[in-house]
Motif scaffolding. Sequence first.
Motif, short mmCIF file in Angstrom:
data_model
loop_
_atom_site.label_atom_id
_atom_site.label_comp_id
_atom_site.label_asym_id
_atom_site.label_seq_id
_atom_site.Cartn_x
_atom_site.Cartn_y
_atom_site.Cartn_z
N ALA A 33 2.41 -88.94 -82.54
CA ALA A 33 3.59 -88.71 -81.72
C ALA A 33 3.12 -88.09 -80.41
O ALA A 33 2.21 -87.26 -80.41
CB ALA A 33 4.56 -87.77 -82.42
N GLY A 35 4.28 -85.96 -77.13
CA GLY A 35 5.33 -85.10 -76.60
C GLY A 35 5.07 -84.70 -75.16
O GLY A 35 3.93 -84.67 -74.71
N GLY A 47 9.39 -77.68 -75.30
CA GLY A 47 9.42 -79.12 -75.49
C GLY A 47 10.46 -79.78 -74.62
O GLY A 47 11.58 -79.27 -74.48
N CYS A 50 9.88 -86.25 -76.89
CA CYS A 50 8.84 -86.74 -77.79
C CYS A 50 9.14 -88.17 -78.17
O CYS A 50 10.32 -88.54 -78.31
CB CYS A 50 8.78 -85.85 -79.03
N ASN A 52 7.87 -91.03 -81.11
CA ASN A 52 7.10 -91.27 -82.31
C ASN A 52 6.54 -92.68 -82.29
O ASN A 52 7.30 -93.66 -82.29
CB ASN A 52 7.98 -91.08 -83.55
N LEU A 106 7.45 -87.30 -86.10
CA LEU A 106 7.93 -85.92 -86.10
C LEU A 106 9.45 -85.89 -86.19
O LEU A 106 10.14 -86.66 -85.53
CB LEU A 106 7.49 -85.20 -84.83
N GLU A 108 13.22 -83.93 -85.95
CA GLU A 108 13.86 -83.20 -84.84
C GLU A 108 13.48 -81.73 -84.84
O GLU A 108 13.37 -81.10 -83.79
CB GLU A 108 15.37 -83.37 -84.91
N GLN A 110 10.65 -80.54 -85.87
CA GLN A 110 9.20 -80.39 -85.74
C GLN A 110 8.70 -80.57 -84.31
O GLN A 110 7.77 -79.89 -83.88
CB GLN A 110 8.48 -81.41 -86.62
N TRP A 111 9.30 -81.50 -83.57
CA TRP A 111 8.64 -81.94 -82.36
C TRP A 111 8.49 -80.87 -81.29
O TRP A 111 7.53 -80.91 -80.53
CB TRP A 111 9.33 -83.19 -81.78
N ARG A 116 2.03 -77.65 -83.46
CA ARG A 116 1.98 -78.89 -84.24
C ARG A 116 1.11 -79.93 -83.56
O ARG A 116 0.68 -80.89 -84.17
CB ARG A 116 3.42 -79.42 -84.41
N TYR A 117 0.84 -79.75 -82.29
CA TYR A 117 0.14 -80.77 -81.50
C TYR A 117 -1.37 -80.52 -81.51
O TYR A 117 -1.84 -79.39 -81.39
CB TYR A 117 0.68 -80.80 -80.07
#
Length: 130
Positions: A33, A35, A47, A50, A52, A106, A108, A110-111, A116-117
């Motif tokens: 994904a 972002g 954020g 993003c 996916n 990812l 909603e 999570q992104w 996470r990246y």
Amino acid sequence: EVHLVESGGGLVQAGGSLRLSCAASGFTFDDYAIGWFRQAPGKEREGVSCINSSDGSTLYADSVKGRFTISSDYEKNTVYLQMNSLQPEDTAVYYCAAALAPDYGLAEYQWPNVPRYDYWGQGIQVTVSS
């Protein structure tokens, strides 16, 4: 070696538009994904949007919904962020980032999570004048 390279930033007047590009290399693009984040002076990185690669689904922060559009060119391994109706509060350094998400992408919740990246670009300045 992984590279994420942003381009397309600059100075624009309020109400104007810019298109950011994020060129990716060194990893399997379809498994990630991508972002877009931004960070204004004195503020936390947040954020923006993003996409996916697993299914092409897109996610947006409430502050940019209806104004920004994220898209991806899988042949070029490039993700774009079209930014319209820009406002001074959109002024920030914009970063693209890649998160391994090969199956379902990812969600909603999570992104927007920065940790996470896995990979980050160097960032590019966007300045919107009033």
